[in-house]
Each structure stands twice: as structure tokens, then as C-alpha cells.
Design an enzyme around this catalytic site. Structure first.
Site, PDB file in Angstrom:
ATOM      1  N   THR A 279      38.277  64.581  37.690  1.00  0.00           N
ATOM      2  CA  THR A 279      38.417  65.354  36.464  1.00  0.00           C
ATOM      3  C   THR A 279      39.101  66.658  36.815  1.00  0.00           C
ATOM      4  OG1 THR A 279      37.191  66.603  34.773  1.00  0.00           O
ATOM      5  CG2 THR A 279      36.063  66.191  36.825  1.00  0.00           C
TER       6      THR A 279
ATOM      7  N   CYS B  80      44.350  66.776  32.137  1.00  0.00           N
ATOM      8  CA  CYS B  80      43.052  66.167  31.860  1.00  0.00           C
ATOM      9  C   CYS B  80      43.207  64.712  32.240  1.00  0.00           C
ATOM     10  CB  CYS B  80      42.655  66.317  30.395  1.00  0.00           C
ATOM     11  SG  CYS B  80      41.188  65.354  29.954  1.00  0.00           S
TER      12      CYS B  80
END
Length: 237
Positions: free
Chosen positions: A84, A197
Site C-alpha cells: 500500500t 494508490c
């Protein structure tokens, strides 16, 4: 000897699947035959992490990820990959709890941008990644100028991530909005767009983007795979 990769995933699990696929495919491409990667995965409950983000409780999220990293170290991982972008905010706190290096996603992305000659990059991601400095400062330290959307578009990009992409929802209307946002950043001088992202690559790719795409999931996962088999030099912790 192949190094064992310790993945901290589940944020969301949708993108962790992509990490697993890319790492194994890259190792097999490089080594051939029946080779696949040595991977340990600690998959977190994203609802707990998102609650920490919403409440601004970064200390608690650092504790959760730090525990995951420590467990991966005890299980035999040689280095850590956090699947992430946003949670790289707590890398310093995680590093204090383990004796393993962490392959930072922003550093891997900076390498890719520099190799492509991009000096000004648009950054899309969660509102935390776009607005806070923990990610951008690692890019600017490498000489890359970072542009983010205006306030309204920051919220649009962020909401699509949490309300749709993290839930496995892909919509044409959201793709159109992302294309519009990238087009605006191109007009401001961006030479490439960072998909900052790990879910954004589920929505948009180079075929439909107004700018060259730098998908952090693909970049990060491939770098981890190459390092694990000795075909990538070391990295900054």
C-alpha cells in the site's frame, strides 16, 4: 539463494492479489522452469486500518503494521514490502521494531520516474498520500517535482478509492473522472502520472491515460521480485 519476501497486505486485498501475481510472474520470467517466489504474506483487516486513518490514529496503525512486520521477520522473511502507498507514512515506526530492511514504494517509483526522464509528475492516491509530505518528500528529494489535484478533485480521487476500488467496484464514470483529473494535471505541466494508490491500477492504465502511467503496484512488486533473485541492486531503507 532466493530471498524470502515478507508482504504486509490486505490494504486492500484486491491489490495484494496483484502483488502476488506480479512477483511470481517476474521470478518465473527471470529464472524459468517451475520457479516461483518465496513469499510470506501477513494480510491485515483493512477495516481496522481505515478506521485508524479516518481517526488520525497513525500510532495505532503503526503498531498494527509493526506487529505484522515483526511476525514476518520471525517467520523468516529477508525484507519487507508493504502493499500500500498510504501506510508508508508509518515506515519509520515500523523500522524501529524490526531488523529487516523495508523496500519503500516511493523510492521504487522515483527510480522508475528518473529512468524515464520524468522531472514533473502528477500524483494520484488517497487524500493522505496526496496532501501529506511523507510520500512527496521522498520524490522531491530525488529531484522530482510533484503536482496534486485541486481540493475538489483530491476528494473525488480519494472517494473512488475507498468507496469503489477497495470494494472491487470498477465504473466507467469514475474512469472518466480520473481521465479528466489527469488531463488537468497534464495542462499544469505533468509529464507522467503516478498511480500512488495500489488500487488505482484496477481502474486506469496506459491505454486510456492522457499521461504516461507509473503504476506503483507494478513498479514495487517487480522491484521486490528482482531483488529477491539477485537481479536488482540493494535499496534504501
Amino acid at each position: 539463494m532466493m530471498k524470502t519476501i515478507g508482504l504486509i497486505g490486505g490494504m486492500s486485498w484486491e491489490s495484494t492479489v496483484t502483488y502476488y501475481q506480479i512477483i511470481n510472474a517476474t521470478v518465473n520470467r527471470e529464472l524459468g522452469g517451475l520457479h516461483s517466489a518465496k513469499i510470506l504474506i501477513y494480510s491485515l483487516d483493512f477495516a481496522e486500518i481505515e478506521e485508524c486513518q479516518s481517526n488520525g490514529d497513525w500510532a495505532k496503525s503503526a503498531e498494527i503494521l509493526g506487529t505484522a512486520a515483526l511476525n514476518l521477520q520471525r517467520a523468516g522473511a529477508d525484507f519487507i514490502v508493504i502493499c500500500t502507498n498510504t501506510m508508508h507514512k508509518v515506515v519509520p515506526e515500523i523500522s524501529e521494531r524490526i531488523d529487516l530492511p523495508i523496500m519503500h514504494i516511493a523510492d521504487a517509483t522515483a527510480d522508475a520516474l528518473i529512468s524515464s526522464g520524468v522531472k514533473t509528475a502528477a500524483l494520484l492516491g488517497t487524500k493522505y498520500t496526496m496532501r501529506q509530505n511523507f510520500y512527496k518528500e521522498r520524490l522531491t528529494a530525488r529531484g522530482i517535482n510533484v503536482l496534486i489535484p485541486d481540493d475538489i478533485d483530491v476528494e473525488i480521487v480519494n472517494n473512488v478509492i475507498y468507496d469503489e476500488l477497495c470494494r472491487g467496484i470498477i465504473s466507467q464514470s469514475s474512469l472518466n473522472e480520473y481521465i479528466r483529473v489527469i488531463g488537468c494535471l497534464k495542462q499544469r505541466g505533468a509529464e507522467g502520472v503516478i498511480l500512488g494508490c495500489t488500487e488505482i491500477g484496477l481502474l486506469i492504465n496506459a491505454d486510456c491515460s492522457p499521461l504516461p502511467v507509473f503504476d506503483t503496484t507494478l513498479i514495487h512488486a517487480e522491484k521486490a521480485a528482482l531483488y529477491s533473485v539477485g537481479m536488482q541492486r540493494g535499496f534504501n531503507e
